[in-house]
Design a protein around this motif. Structure first.
Motif, PDB file in Angstrom:
ATOM      1  N   GLY A 136       0.386  -1.134  -0.121  1.00  0.00           N
ATOM      2  CA  GLY A 136       0.067   0.092   0.000  1.00  0.00           C
ATOM      3  C   GLY A 136       0.755   1.170  -0.194  1.00  0.00           C
ATOM      4  N   GLY A 137       1.977   1.235   0.807  1.00  0.00           N
ATOM      5  CA  GLY A 137       2.859   2.281   0.832  1.00  0.00           C
ATOM      6  C   GLY A 137       3.544   2.720  -0.401  1.00  0.00           C
ATOM      7  N   GLN A 138       3.895   1.800  -0.858  1.00  0.00           N
ATOM      8  CA  GLN A 138       4.841   1.846  -2.328  1.00  0.00           C
ATOM      9  C   GLN A 138       3.765   2.276  -3.406  1.00  0.00           C
ATOM     10  N   ARG A 139       2.236   1.753  -3.396  1.00  0.00           N
ATOM     11  CA  ARG A 139       1.567   2.218  -4.435  1.00  0.00           C
ATOM     12  C   ARG A 139       1.228   3.673  -4.218  1.00  0.00           C
ATOM     13  N   LEU A 161      -4.215   9.116   2.597  1.00  0.00           N
ATOM     14  CA  LEU A 161      -3.543   8.257   3.296  1.00  0.00           C
ATOM     15  C   LEU A 161      -4.456   7.428   4.300  1.00  0.00           C
ATOM     16  N   SER A 162      -5.831   7.390   3.661  1.00  0.00           N
ATOM     17  CA  SER A 162      -6.629   6.618   4.568  1.00  0.00           C
ATOM     18  C   SER A 162      -6.584   5.159   4.363  1.00  0.00           C
ATOM     19  N   ASN A 163      -6.048   4.673   3.180  1.00  0.00           N
ATOM     20  CA  ASN A 163      -5.862   3.454   3.012  1.00  0.00           C
ATOM     21  C   ASN A 163      -4.820   2.620   3.521  1.00  0.00           C
ATOM     22  N   LEU A 164      -3.910   3.321   4.103  1.00  0.00           N
ATOM     23  CA  LEU A 164      -2.749   2.867   4.830  1.00  0.00           C
ATOM     24  C   LEU A 164      -2.799   2.741   6.386  1.00  0.00           C
ATOM     25  N   ASP A 165      -2.030   1.791   7.031  1.00  0.00           N
ATOM     26  CA  ASP A 165      -2.108   1.578   8.327  1.00  0.00           C
ATOM     27  C   ASP A 165      -1.846   2.717   8.932  1.00  0.00           C
ATOM     28  N   ALA A 166      -1.734   2.534  10.333  1.00  0.00           N
ATOM     29  CA  ALA A 166      -1.475   3.977  11.319  1.00  0.00           C
ATOM     30  C   ALA A 166      -0.136   4.316  11.217  1.00  0.00           C
ATOM     31  N   LYS A 167       0.816   3.279  11.300  1.00  0.00           N
ATOM     32  CA  LYS A 167       2.257   3.584  11.439  1.00  0.00           C
ATOM     33  C   LYS A 167       2.767   4.410  10.130  1.00  0.00           C
ATOM     34  N   ARG A 169       0.982   5.646   7.910  1.00  0.00           N
ATOM     35  CA  ARG A 169       0.282   6.958   7.605  1.00  0.00           C
ATOM     36  C   ARG A 169       1.015   8.121   8.193  1.00  0.00           C
ATOM     37  N   GLY A 170       1.525   7.643   9.496  1.00  0.00           N
ATOM     38  CA  GLY A 170       2.455   8.848   9.985  1.00  0.00           C
ATOM     39  C   GLY A 170       3.615   9.098   9.156  1.00  0.00           C
ATOM     40  N   GLN A 171       4.392   8.078   8.810  1.00  0.00           N
ATOM     41  CA  GLN A 171       5.503   8.082   7.875  1.00  0.00           C
ATOM     42  C   GLN A 171       5.066   8.982   6.569  1.00  0.00           C
ATOM     43  N   MET A 172       4.057   8.547   6.121  1.00  0.00           N
ATOM     44  CA  MET A 172       3.640   9.310   4.540  1.00  0.00           C
ATOM     45  C   MET A 172       3.248  10.618   4.985  1.00  0.00           C
ATOM     46  N   ARG A 173       2.647  10.951   6.226  1.00  0.00           N
ATOM     47  CA  ARG A 173       2.230  12.288   6.353  1.00  0.00           C
ATOM     48  C   ARG A 173       3.756  13.298   6.364  1.00  0.00           C
ATOM     49  N   GLU A 196      -4.552  14.613  10.882  1.00  0.00           N
ATOM     50  CA  GLU A 196      -3.847  15.148   9.395  1.00  0.00           C
ATOM     51  C   GLU A 196      -4.006  16.373   9.405  1.00  0.00           C
ATOM     52  N   ALA A 197      -5.282  16.850   9.508  1.00  0.00           N
ATOM     53  CA  ALA A 197      -5.545  18.357   9.375  1.00  0.00           C
ATOM     54  C   ALA A 197      -4.673  19.171  10.129  1.00  0.00           C
ATOM     55  N   MET A 198      -4.479  18.906  11.480  1.00  0.00           N
ATOM     56  CA  MET A 198      -3.928  19.761  12.297  1.00  0.00           C
ATOM     57  C   MET A 198      -2.403  19.653  12.226  1.00  0.00           C
ATOM     58  N   THR A 199      -1.810  18.638  11.461  1.00  0.00           N
ATOM     59  CA  THR A 199      -0.411  18.439  11.788  1.00  0.00           C
ATOM     60  C   THR A 199       0.187  18.955  10.179  1.00  0.00           C
ATOM     61  N   MET A 200      -0.611  18.856   9.288  1.00  0.00           N
ATOM     62  CA  MET A 200      -0.175  19.024   8.033  1.00  0.00           C
ATOM     63  C   MET A 200      -0.494  20.642   7.554  1.00  0.00           C
ATOM     64  N   GLY A 201      -1.766  20.996   7.715  1.00  0.00           N
ATOM     65  CA  GLY A 201      -2.154  22.260   6.907  1.00  0.00           C
ATOM     66  C   GLY A 201      -1.409  23.549   7.544  1.00  0.00           C
ATOM     67  N   ASP A 202      -0.968  24.240   6.328  1.00  0.00           N
ATOM     68  CA  ASP A 202      -0.542  25.595   6.885  1.00  0.00           C
ATOM     69  C   ASP A 202      -2.048  26.197   7.172  1.00  0.00           C
TER      70      ASP A 202
END
Lengths: 399, 310
Positions: A136-139, A161-167, A169-173, A196-202
């Motif tokens: 999944g992560g590679q795709r 990121l919603s199809n990835l497992d929790a761990k 997801r954190g990496q891809m974020r 995701e919203a809080m950590t990623m968004g400007d």
């Protein structure tokens, strides 16, 4: 790189309105997160920007170009889909190369650019594989590579990121953020995940029911929620939202909620007094009240120990409150105590319009020294030391 | 423990042997009926046909003398057979190419509007498919009556004169081709439509945002994904075309001037009208080998190109 501007965008499916007068300005190079519950219209906005959906009314600008009537491939946007939308019959190399091949870029350039992008995303060893042989992560990485290789004006990411497992997801974020910062491409990112919203968004755009509820930095939407929806949507557990009323006698006032209240030693403006309110207090802002101070009397219903913190559910005269404390306080169901919060952390919303009216401190004319968002915030936020817990017995209410 | 178990096993052994014998019998008894059907109606006739193709047969179809390859030689010596082969080749190639391309076009059209609004369209398209070929042929016969049939009426209305469509070898064969396309194109379109619908919507949308000309999407993604389905449909179309016999029987009886005499009709005549059972058996064997090889090959190709979503 370009800004994206939505002016009064409205969208109907038949008689059903899915977007209502959406006005949004995404700055050049900004990472904008659209967040909201499912069905709030956030994905529809993205699809309208991409050109996969037509708007019923309003205009969409990318840079200075009005793109309403342009087909998707002429808008110079790259979309990353939730399910990645890889072409299953093509190898990773050909998947990444596809947008260039479709645009008839010369062959040598294609190979060079694919290798560059693959190197950037660590996909070099996988170039010969078919999508079905990837994790999944590679795709996900291939999908991002396919978006990057086009050097688009805008990235559009629909819950990538919603199809990835929790761990993962954190990496891809982190990885998506890093890439976005490096490339400086304007990005619109849709998610239903508030972390995701809080950590990623400007900046974050909070959507509900086809309408924008609030646009602001993560800090603004968290500490200055525009209405009860935003207040209740961000934060886990959500902000306590309890009906209340301001009782005033000209010299002082008291914010009454069922089970207790909060006294204000100053007069409050008349238009607040007697008005039905919603009182909002974040679970982490709740403190134990001093022995004879004011507050709300509650009984512990449930204690959820989460490791670094504990969530306690209290009932106070029919209303349910949730309290979050760090550590593992010694508290068990049936315990009763009085709790309160700093006036600067008590939000008042209009019960009819649900809009934020201000904090209790602001209405009481108290100085803003308790205003959140200062450096000392963390110190303030540390709830309740052990010394106070040791006095627990003394603050128990009789009965 | 182990001693008890051993004793029990020893005691149970004869019983178990009887049970397994029963199970063995039951297994074969259950296989017997379908196996009998295959043997009686498929294997045995095939064997008899193969056998007869090397023998001289009397008019009742009984083998009278070994003939070696004489039946085959007789078959190929007939100029009519050459014409029949040529007719069949022209007919099959035209019918398959037209049918598959029109089916592909139809499937793309249908995919664009699979909403409920296309129900009426679907019914109109698929009514020829569910109709028996012999009925369809009779309807076409009626359409094509010179002067009074619907086709000539329409032509006259458009000021294009009239034509005895089934009266000339060329146009008659063309009518056969059109009938085949009319009847089977929607049917094959259904298979291709299923292939198109198996492509996830996200992939279509990604193509829309990434491909400015549309050609790369078609050539690099859509066509390769559909290729196994196209191969399957083409194989089926070839089999159906080569096996065409009922419209010939109903509309032209192979005429005019053997212009529509296709191989299956020829085979039928060879046996049931000319009583040339030997050459008929030889032709059956050749057809069987030809068509099995074709379907076998396309199966192998299909399997090699087989496309997996996951």
């Amino acid at each position: 790189m370009s800004s994206v501007r939505l002016q009064g965008v409205t969208k109907h499916y038949g008689t059903q309105q899915v977007l209502a007068d959406v006005r949004l300005d995404v700055q050049d190079g900004e990472f904008m997160v659209l967040v909201g519950p499912s069905g709030s219209g956030k994905s529809t906005i993205l699809r309208c920007i991409a050109g996969l959906e037509d708007v019923t009314q309003g205009d969409i600008f990318i840079g200075s170009t009005r793109v309403n009537d342009l087909p998707p491939h002429k808008r110079d946007v790259a979309m990353v889909f939730q399910s990645y939308a890889l072409y299953p019959n093509l190898s990773v190399f050909e998947n990444i190369a596809f947008p260039l091949r479709a645009a008839r870029v010369p062959k040598q350039d294609v190979a060079r650019r694919v290798r560059e992008v693959a190197a950037r995303l660590g996909l070099e060893p996988l170039l010969a594989r078919k999508p079905r042989a990837l994790s999944g992560g590679q795709r996900q990485r291939v999908a991002i590579a396919r978006a990057i290789i086009r050097n688009p004006q805008v990235f559009l990411m629909d819950e990538p990121l919603s199809n990835l497992d929790a761990k993962l997801r954190g990496q891809m974020r982190a990885e998506i953020l890093r890439l976005q910062r490096q490339l400086g491409v304007t990005t619109v990112f849709v998610t239903h995940d508030q972390v995701e919203a809080m950590t990623m968004g400007d900046r974050i755009t909070v959507m509900d029911d086809g309408r924008i509820q609030q646009v602001g930095t993560p800090h603004e939407v968290y500490h200055r929620p525009a209405n009860t929806f935003v207040a209740g949507f961000l934060g886990a557990p959500a902000m306590n939202l309890i009906p209340g009323r301001m009782e005033a006698d000209g010299r002082s006032a008291r914010l009454a909620v069922s089970g207790g209240g909060f006294s204000v030693p100053h007069p409050v403006p008349d238009d607040l007094a007697g008005r039905p309110l919603i009182v909002g207090i974040r679970p982490e802002d709740i403190r134990i009240a001093t022995e004879n101070g004011d507050g709300v009397d509650g009984t512990v219903d449930l204690v959820e120990y989460l490791g670094s913190e504990t969530v306690i559910t209290l009932s106070a005269a029919g209303e349910e409150w949730r309290v979050k404390w760090s550590g593992h306080p010694r508290v068990s169901p049936g315990d009763r105590f009085r709790f309160t919060a700093a006036h600067a952390r008590i939000y008042l919303f209009d019960a009819a319009s649900t809009a934020l009216l201000g904090t209790l401190a602001e209405w009481a004319g108290e100085t803003a020294d308790q205003e959140p968002s200062r450096d000392g915030d963390f110190q303030q936020a540390v709830p309740f030391g052990n010394s106070v817990w040791d006095k627990r017995a003394s603050i128990r209410i009789h009965g | 423990m182990s001693t008890t178990a051993t004793t029990l096993t020893a005691a149970a052994a004869p019983l178990r042997a009887r049970r397994s014998l029963l199970a063995w019998c039951l297994r074969y008894a259950l296989v017997l009926p379908p196996a009998a059907v295959v043997v009686i109606f498929v294997a045995w006739p095939l064997w008899v046909t193969l056998y007869h193709s090397f023998f001289q047969l009397d008019a009742r179809g009984h083998a009278v003398a070994f003939a070696g390859s004489k039946n085959y030689q007789a078959l190929f010596a007939s100029p009519l057979f050459h014409q029949v082969l040529w007719n069949t080749a022209v007919y099959s190639v035209l019918a398959v190419v037209l049918c598959v391309s029109i089916a592909f076009g139809l499937s793309l059209l249908l995919y664009g509007r699979v909403a409920a609004s296309s129900r009426a369209l679907l019914v109109a398209l698929f009514s020829p498919t569910v109709m028996p070929m012999i009925a369809a042929a009779n309807i076409w016969l009626y359409f094509l009556i010179p002067q009074f049939g619907m086709v000539d009426q329409l032509l006259r209305w458009a000021g294009l004169g009239h034509e005895n469509w089934l009266g000339h070898p060329g146009t008659a064969l063309l009518v056969m081709v059109m009938l085949f396309v009319w009847k089977y194109a929607p049917y094959f379109a259904l298979f291709l439509l299923a292939g198109l619908q198996a492509i996830p919507p996200d992939v279509w949308e990604a193509l829309r945002t990434e491909d400015p000309y549309g050609w790369a999407s078609f050539r690099r993604v859509i066509l390769p994904i559909l290729r196994p389905m196209l191969a399957f449909v083409t194989t089926m179309a070839v089999l159906y075309a080569v096996e065409t016999v009922d419209p010939v029987f109903a509309m032209t009886q192979g005429g005019p001037n053997n212009g529509t005499n296709l191989v299956m009709f020829y085979l039928y005549n060879l046996g049931f009208n000319y009583y040339s059972w030997g050459p008929a058996a030889a032709l059956s064997v050749l057809l069987m080998i030809g068509l099995s090889t074709l379907s076998g090959l396309s199966l192998i190709v299909l399997e090699r190109r087989a496309f997996h979503w996951q």
